[in-house]
Motif scaffolding. Structure first.
Motif, mmCIF file in Angstrom:
data_model
loop_
_atom_site.group_PDB
_atom_site.id
_atom_site.type_symbol
_atom_site.label_atom_id
_atom_site.label_comp_id
_atom_site.label_asym_id
_atom_site.label_seq_id
_atom_site.Cartn_x
_atom_site.Cartn_y
_atom_site.Cartn_z
ATOM 1 N N LEU A 173 42.022 56.900 45.026
ATOM 2 C CA LEU A 173 42.690 55.588 45.112
ATOM 3 C C LEU A 173 43.383 55.208 43.797
ATOM 4 C CD1 LEU A 173 39.979 53.620 47.125
ATOM 5 C CD2 LEU A 173 42.198 54.442 47.940
ATOM 6 N N ASP A 174 43.732 56.196 43.013
ATOM 7 C CA ASP A 174 44.313 55.939 41.693
ATOM 8 C C ASP A 174 45.526 54.994 41.768
ATOM 9 O OD1 ASP A 174 44.298 56.638 38.859
ATOM 10 O OD2 ASP A 174 46.247 57.524 39.276
ATOM 11 N N GLN A 175 46.421 55.281 42.689
ATOM 12 C CA GLN A 175 47.649 54.465 42.783
ATOM 13 C C GLN A 175 47.315 53.028 43.142
ATOM 14 O OE1 GLN A 175 50.544 55.386 41.645
ATOM 15 N NE2 GLN A 175 49.573 57.346 41.184
ATOM 16 N N GLU A 176 46.400 52.860 44.106
ATOM 17 C CA GLU A 176 46.006 51.511 44.530
ATOM 18 C C GLU A 176 45.398 50.753 43.355
ATOM 19 O OE1 GLU A 176 45.602 54.250 46.220
ATOM 20 O OE2 GLU A 176 45.994 53.910 48.351
ATOM 21 N N TYR A 177 44.578 51.436 42.577
ATOM 22 C CA TYR A 177 43.918 50.756 41.460
ATOM 23 C C TYR A 177 44.928 50.382 40.374
ATOM 24 C CZ TYR A 177 39.539 52.149 43.662
ATOM 25 O OH TYR A 177 38.504 52.303 44.551
ATOM 26 N N LYS A 178 45.889 51.274 40.152
ATOM 27 C CA LYS A 178 46.918 50.932 39.156
ATOM 28 C C LYS A 178 47.669 49.690 39.620
ATOM 29 C CE LYS A 178 47.640 55.343 36.914
ATOM 30 N NZ LYS A 178 47.997 56.709 37.243
ATOM 31 N N ALA A 179 47.975 49.641 40.926
ATOM 32 C CA ALA A 179 48.710 48.482 41.455
ATOM 33 C C ALA A 179 47.888 47.205 41.316
ATOM 34 C CB ALA A 179 49.071 48.732 42.921
ATOM 35 N N ALA A 180 46.555 47.340 41.312
ATOM 36 C CA ALA A 180 45.688 46.153 41.201
ATOM 37 C C ALA A 180 45.380 45.824 39.735
ATOM 38 C CB ALA A 180 44.393 46.394 41.973
ATOM 39 N N GLY A 181 46.092 46.463 38.800
ATOM 40 C CA GLY A 181 45.927 46.138 37.378
ATOM 41 C C GLY A 181 44.619 46.629 36.801
ATOM 42 N N ALA A 182 44.201 47.829 37.217
ATOM 43 C CA ALA A 182 42.920 48.352 36.695
ATOM 44 C C ALA A 182 43.035 48.703 35.218
ATOM 45 C CB ALA A 182 42.515 49.597 37.480
ATOM 46 N N HIS A 183 41.979 48.408 34.488
ATOM 47 C CA HIS A 183 41.834 48.939 33.127
ATOM 48 C C HIS A 183 40.866 50.104 33.256
ATOM 49 C CE1 HIS A 183 41.629 49.191 28.834
ATOM 50 N NE2 HIS A 183 40.330 48.986 28.829
ATOM 51 N N PHE A 184 41.327 51.299 32.875
ATOM 52 C CA PHE A 184 40.549 52.501 33.171
ATOM 53 C C PHE A 184 39.689 52.965 31.998
ATOM 54 C CE2 PHE A 184 44.123 52.788 36.154
ATOM 55 C CZ PHE A 184 43.495 53.164 37.331
ATOM 56 N N GLY A 185 38.592 53.609 32.338
ATOM 57 C CA GLY A 185 37.771 54.305 31.357
ATOM 58 C C GLY A 185 37.559 55.719 31.869
ATOM 59 N N GLN A 186 37.316 56.655 30.953
ATOM 60 C CA GLN A 186 37.176 58.054 31.371
ATOM 61 C C GLN A 186 35.697 58.436 31.481
ATOM 62 O OE1 GLN A 186 38.190 61.254 28.572
ATOM 63 N NE2 GLN A 186 39.769 61.909 30.010
ATOM 64 N N VAL A 187 35.308 58.932 32.649
ATOM 65 C CA VAL A 187 33.936 59.401 32.838
ATOM 66 C C VAL A 187 34.015 60.790 33.484
ATOM 67 C CG1 VAL A 187 31.658 58.905 33.820
ATOM 68 C CG2 VAL A 187 33.224 57.016 33.344
ATOM 69 N N TYR A 188 33.491 61.788 32.790
ATOM 70 C CA TYR A 188 33.521 63.175 33.276
ATOM 71 C C TYR A 188 34.962 63.573 33.669
ATOM 72 C CZ TYR A 188 31.125 67.325 35.103
ATOM 73 O OH TYR A 188 30.654 68.611 35.306
ATOM 74 N N GLY A 189 35.903 63.065 32.913
ATOM 75 C CA GLY A 189 37.315 63.377 33.158
ATOM 76 C C GLY A 189 37.984 62.427 34.135
ATOM 77 N N TRP A 190 37.207 61.752 34.991
ATOM 78 C CA TRP A 190 37.780 60.836 35.975
ATOM 79 C C TRP A 190 38.255 59.565 35.277
ATOM 80 C CZ3 TRP A 190 38.254 62.619 40.811
ATOM 81 C CH2 TRP A 190 37.327 63.550 41.298
ATOM 82 N N GLU A 191 39.383 59.052 35.722
ATOM 83 C CA GLU A 191 39.808 57.723 35.289
ATOM 84 C C GLU A 191 39.210 56.718 36.268
ATOM 85 O OE1 GLU A 191 41.303 56.946 32.551
ATOM 86 O OE2 GLU A 191 41.838 58.983 31.910
ATOM 87 N N ARG A 192 38.224 55.952 35.790
ATOM 88 C CA ARG A 192 37.537 54.989 36.667
ATOM 89 C C ARG A 192 37.922 53.575 36.260
ATOM 90 N NH1 ARG A 192 31.259 56.225 37.693
ATOM 91 N NH2 ARG A 192 31.721 54.749 39.348
ATOM 92 N N PRO A 193 38.184 52.695 37.218
ATOM 93 C CA PRO A 193 38.490 51.315 36.856
ATOM 94 C C PRO A 193 37.271 50.640 36.215
ATOM 95 C CG PRO A 193 39.053 51.738 39.160
ATOM 96 C CD PRO A 193 38.264 52.925 38.673
ATOM 97 N N LEU A 194 37.481 50.042 35.046
ATOM 98 C CA LEU A 194 36.396 49.296 34.401
ATOM 99 C C LEU A 194 36.423 47.849 34.880
ATOM 100 C CD1 LEU A 194 36.745 50.717 30.781
ATOM 101 C CD2 LEU A 194 35.205 51.477 32.594
ATOM 102 N N TYR A 195 37.636 47.303 34.992
ATOM 103 C CA TYR A 195 37.807 45.979 35.578
ATOM 104 C C TYR A 195 39.255 45.872 36.042
ATOM 105 C CZ TYR A 195 40.030 44.709 31.150
ATOM 106 O OH TYR A 195 40.867 44.681 30.058
ATOM 107 N N PHE A 196 39.538 44.844 36.814
ATOM 108 C CA PHE A 196 40.874 44.679 37.400
ATOM 109 C C PHE A 196 41.557 43.423 36.860
ATOM 110 C CE2 PHE A 196 38.759 47.508 40.278
ATOM 111 C CZ PHE A 196 39.760 48.391 40.655
ATOM 112 N N GLY A 197 42.858 43.364 37.119
ATOM 113 C CA GLY A 197 43.628 42.179 36.726
ATOM 114 C C GLY A 197 43.996 42.195 35.261
ATOM 115 N N LYS A 198 44.118 43.412 34.714
ATOM 116 C CA LYS A 198 44.448 43.517 33.287
ATOM 117 C C LYS A 198 45.892 43.075 33.055
ATOM 118 C CE LYS A 198 45.783 47.277 30.532
ATOM 119 N NZ LYS A 198 45.656 48.604 30.028
#
Ligand SMILES: Cc1cc2nc3c(=O)[nH]c(=O)nc-3n(C[C@H](O)[C@H](O)[C@H](O)COP(=O)(O)OP(=O)(O)OC[C@H]3O[C@@H](n4cnc5c(N)ncnc54)[C@H](O)[C@@H]3O)c2cc1C
Length: 794
Positions: free
Chosen positions: A424-449
């Motif tokens: 869901l990377d694209q959806e999360y980017k559209a929702a203003g996700a601030h990402f953090g890296q875990v085991y290489g994955w870009e995971r949303p830390l919070y939204f509305g950034k």
């Protein structure tokens, strides 16, 4: 002396890590161990190390490990007759801005929790200890009297002398050219002087470890960077030995050296060295001076030490040192090759760590586990992508720079990002996700950034964003992405018998059940905690922590030898969305998946959501009712669109952590590790008592004396910002420390989990030391927030 045909353990590399490992193997009775060094002992990085030993680290066990080094180095001369140049003059960390002051005061608090001597001193007192320093901009300092330094070559000489005395042998001018394996296990090494068969290898080849690991098909993500220190000729004002001066705001460490100054730096972005440039001929070698690169650091040094202006420079020493993707060394058996144990990637603290790390490595080889939990240094913690050269060339220079960075909560690395995208990377980017890296994955830390968050120890910029996500889950419904969790398919006629033996819960429940279970080792302490879905009599799907997949898959695979089962990693096949909150039931109905409402607690069933086949399990990690829904990764966008259209909103990792802490759920690597049993963690009720499994005997023994130590800590002052790893005081004494800390949005108070050793702890009043300020708090066994049951509003 010729090579033996067989040795129980072959240590590759004669730097501090190899010498310390050999010494400890000898002490542990492995008298036929040998060390193979392709040039001369210490000729790699060790010989030119500045060799400072600063005890305080960010975790209790790393601190304990370096304290072990201090004790070892302090007594080696007496043991061996070999002087090791141990000089215990202490260290002084100065702060020139308020955040650094908070950072060093947090370290001081931590030092007290971990039994390390440290105290705050004023700028004037700091100047007294380092009269040559310009202290005009210094606003405070922390003094650690027990820190010291050694002579690296002499320490190695002493370790080797003792090891030889116990029967082990050293072979210099002998290069390892190949590693022999059979069925994925080490059986020997090929060298320039012949072949030696062996049962285990300790890979301590410094910056060459990645190449040597590759000889056995193992991933060893470490890369060398250039590391500089300046040496001057003797100057006025330096007499005798002085403490190490740490001016981390200016990226510097400073000390005396033969009457002159040694000024070293960890500049913000280092210079990586491509593998192959430094080959086997790099013996007692140095890299070229690079004054242009060093110039900004020189300017900083001139500001701090005006006496440098007139000092005569002896040399700008430039030596290579290896760095890992997260700044922590690698210790323990590899996932890829049995019997291959790593002791490398020392991130410029190899001398400080060497004594304790070598002891732990020897312990892991002899006993199958480190002397205490060192999960943060586990050789199996990196995703395969981290071993790629492109990644390492980008990441290692940043890691060098992080060495002296302020440890802000939530700080993310900026290089080598976007290695693995969630479905869901694209959806999360559209929702203003601030990402953090875990085991290489870009995971949303919070939204509305809306902008890059400012780094601070105070209330973070994302505070209100996270509150909104928590409240969405509490009052309506939120979506938590668990897709990067590792997934292991266990299939075969022995699937149940195998999991009954390797897991602490009763795994014999009927298909359609979900089982949360501890996975223990023979000592009864945690190797992992997992959730298993029993899909059929002969098929379970295990969900393991995001960065635990390599470790857990290897653990289970090695236990499965005598069972008729196959284990496969299906992590990337599936997406998992947790839909949590009182409106989850309505949402399920609205999207045509009312079937989900029929699923019982800790049961799972298949259903159709927006035309996609899913499997949903009713369980919650956040203390709100809902399901974790597993689907084919390709269907994630369709399911997500249906859920959000019906009113669910995405929530990030920060909200999830805040809610799990409120709910009192322990997590691996935070509250749970291989030093802790389910008894101390308060989870013994979730251990089957009527079956025998790995660890059950040890646990039964432990039950006779151990008590629950994990508690919830609720701080009175709403404005306090605990971050975890703070000491807890009662009656003026330290009685424990926090593990994970957060703000509890549903109760409106800062909260933490932590281990406390106190009689009648439930309800006790305590103080939590946050960067030197004590905050009143109380302890309780019950979670901070415990909704009545898991009811949903229909
Ligand atoms: C300038 C500088 C300053 C530093 N200051 C400090 C400090 O103040 N405090 C601190 O704690 N740390 C410091 N360090 C870091 C520390 O020196 C290193 O972490 C440590 O020396 C690494 O030791 P090692 O045993 O892992 O590697 P090395 O010392 O490099 O040893 C590895 C050995 O493996 C051998 N080898 C490689 N391949 C093979 C093969 N195929 N067969 C056989 N042998 C092989 C090499 O020849 C080498 O001798 C500093 C480093 C630098 C560069």
């Amino acid at each position: 002396m010729s090579l033996p045909s067989h040795a129980s353990v072959v240590v590759i590399g004669g730097g501090i890590m190899g010498c310390s490992t050999l010494y400890h193997l000898a002490k542990m009775g492995v008298s036929d161990a040998i060390l193979i060094e392709r040039n001369k002992l210490t000729s790699g990085t060790t010989w030119h190390s500045a060799a400072q030993v600063r005890a305080l680290r960010h975790s209790q066990n790393l601190t304990r490990m370096i304290q072990y080094s201090v004790d070892l180095y302090a007594q080696l001369e007496e043991e061996t007759g070999q002087n090791v140049g141990w000089i215990q003059k202490g260290s002084l960390s100065i702060a020139t801005n308020p955040d650094r002051l908070t950072h060093i005061k947090r370290q001081e608090a931590l030092a007290h929790a971990y039994g390390v001597n440290a105290q705050s001193v004023s700028a004037a007192q700091a100047k007294e200890r380092w009269p040559l320093m310009n202290a005009d901009d210094v606003i405070g300092a922390v003094w650690s009297p027990d820190d010291g330094r050694v002579s690296p070559s002499d320490v190695c000489a002493a370790l080797v002398k003792a090891a030889k005395g116990l029967g082990t042998k050293i072979f210099e001018d002998t290069g390892v050219t190949g590693i022999l394996t059979e069925n994925g296990k080490v059986v020997g090494v090929e060298t320039t002087q012949g072949t030696v068969m062996c049962d285990a290898i300790a890979l301590c080849a410094g910056l060459w470890s990645r190449d040597v690991g590759a000889m056995a098909g193992a991933e060893v993500p470490a890369l060398a960077c250039e590391h500089f220190y300046l040496l001057t000729k003797p100057i006025d004002g330096i007499s005798g030995n002085m403490p190490t001066l740490s001016d981390h705001d200016n990226h510097l460490y400073i000390r005396d050296d033969s009457g002159g100054l040694l000024v070293g730096c960890f500049e913000p972005m280092g210079k990586p060295i491509k593998p192959g440039i430094l080959d086997e001929n790099f013996e007692f070698g140095l890299l070229g001076e690079d004054w242009e690169h060093f110039e900004p650091m020189m300017m900083n040094a001139l500001h701090r030490l005006p006496a440098l202006e007139t000092a005569e420079v002896k040399m700008l020493l430039n030596g290579p040192e290896s760095f890992t993707p997260d700044g922590m060394f690698m210790l323990g058996e590899t996932a890829e090759t049995k019997g291959l144990f790593l002791g490398c990637g020392m991130n410029s603290v190899g001398l400080a760590s060497g004594g304790g790390a070598g002891m732990n490595l020897a312990h892991a080889i002899v006993h199958g586990h480190t002397a205490y939990d060192l999960g943060e240094a586990d050789a199996k913690r990196f995703a395969p992508i981290y071993n790629s050269l492109d990644h390492l060339m980008a990441r290692a220079p940043e890691i060098l720079g992080t060495h002296y960075e302020i440890a802000y909560p939530g700080k993310q690395l900026s290089t080598a990002r976007n290695l693995r995208a969630l479905p869901l990377d694209q959806e999360y980017k559209a929702a203003g996700a601030h990402f953090g890296q875990v085991y290489g994955w870009e995971r949303p830390l919070y939204f509305g950034k809306t902008a890059e968050p400012r780094m601070t120890f105070n209330k973070p910029d994302w505070f209100e964003n996270v509150r909104a996500e928590v409240m969405a889950a509490h009052e309506k419904a939120a979506i938590f992405d668990a897709s990067p969790f590792g997934k292991i398919e266990v299939k075969g006629p022995d699937a149940e018998a195998f999991l009954q033996q390797s897991c602490a819960m009763n795994m014999g429940r009927a298909p359609g059940s979900a089982i949360y279970t501890a996975v223990l080792n023979s000592r009864g302490t945690y190797e992992s905690d997992i959730t298993a879905h029993r899909i059929a009599d002969d098929h379970y799907r295990l969900f393991v922590g995001t960065n635990a997949i390599k470790r857990d898959l290897s653990w289970f695979t090695r236990l499965s030898d005598s069972f008729d089962v196959t284990l496969t990693d299906s992590t990337e096949d599936y997406a998992v969305l947790g839909v949590m909150g009182p409106e989850a039931a309505r949402i399920a109905r609205e999207i045509g998946a009312d079937d989900l409402n029929q699923i019982g607690y800790f049961k799972h069933a298949t259903a159709t959501v927006a035309g996609c086949d899913v499997r949903a399990v009713r369980m919650s990690y956040v203390g709100e009712a809902g399901w974790e829904i597993t689907m084919n990764a390709k269907d994630a966008s369709t399911v997500y669109a249906a859920l959000t259209k019906a009113g669910a909103v995405p929530a990030g990792l920060f909200a999830q952590t805040a809610m799990r802490v409120e709910k009192g759920f322990a997590a691996m690597g935070h509250e749970l590790d291989s030093d802790v049993t389910p008894i101390e963690a308060g989870m013994d009720a979730m251990v089957a008592k009527k079956k025998s499994f790995l660890g059950s005997d040890a646990l039964a023994e432990r039950r006779k004396s151990a008590e629950r130590g994990l508690m919830t800590i609720i701080i009175d002052d709403e404005s306090a910002v605990p971050l975890g790893h703070e000491p807890i005081y009662a009656g003026g004494k330290i009685v424990g420390h926090t593990t994970t800390a957060t703000f509890g949005y549903r109760i409106g108070k800062p909260i933490a989990l932590g281990y406390v050793h106190l009689n009648k702890a439930d309800g006790a009043k305590v103080d939590v030391d946050i960067a030197g300020t004590r905050f009143a708090a109380h302890l309780q066994f019950a979670p901070a927030f415990d909704p009545e049951g898991t009811r949903m509003r229909g």
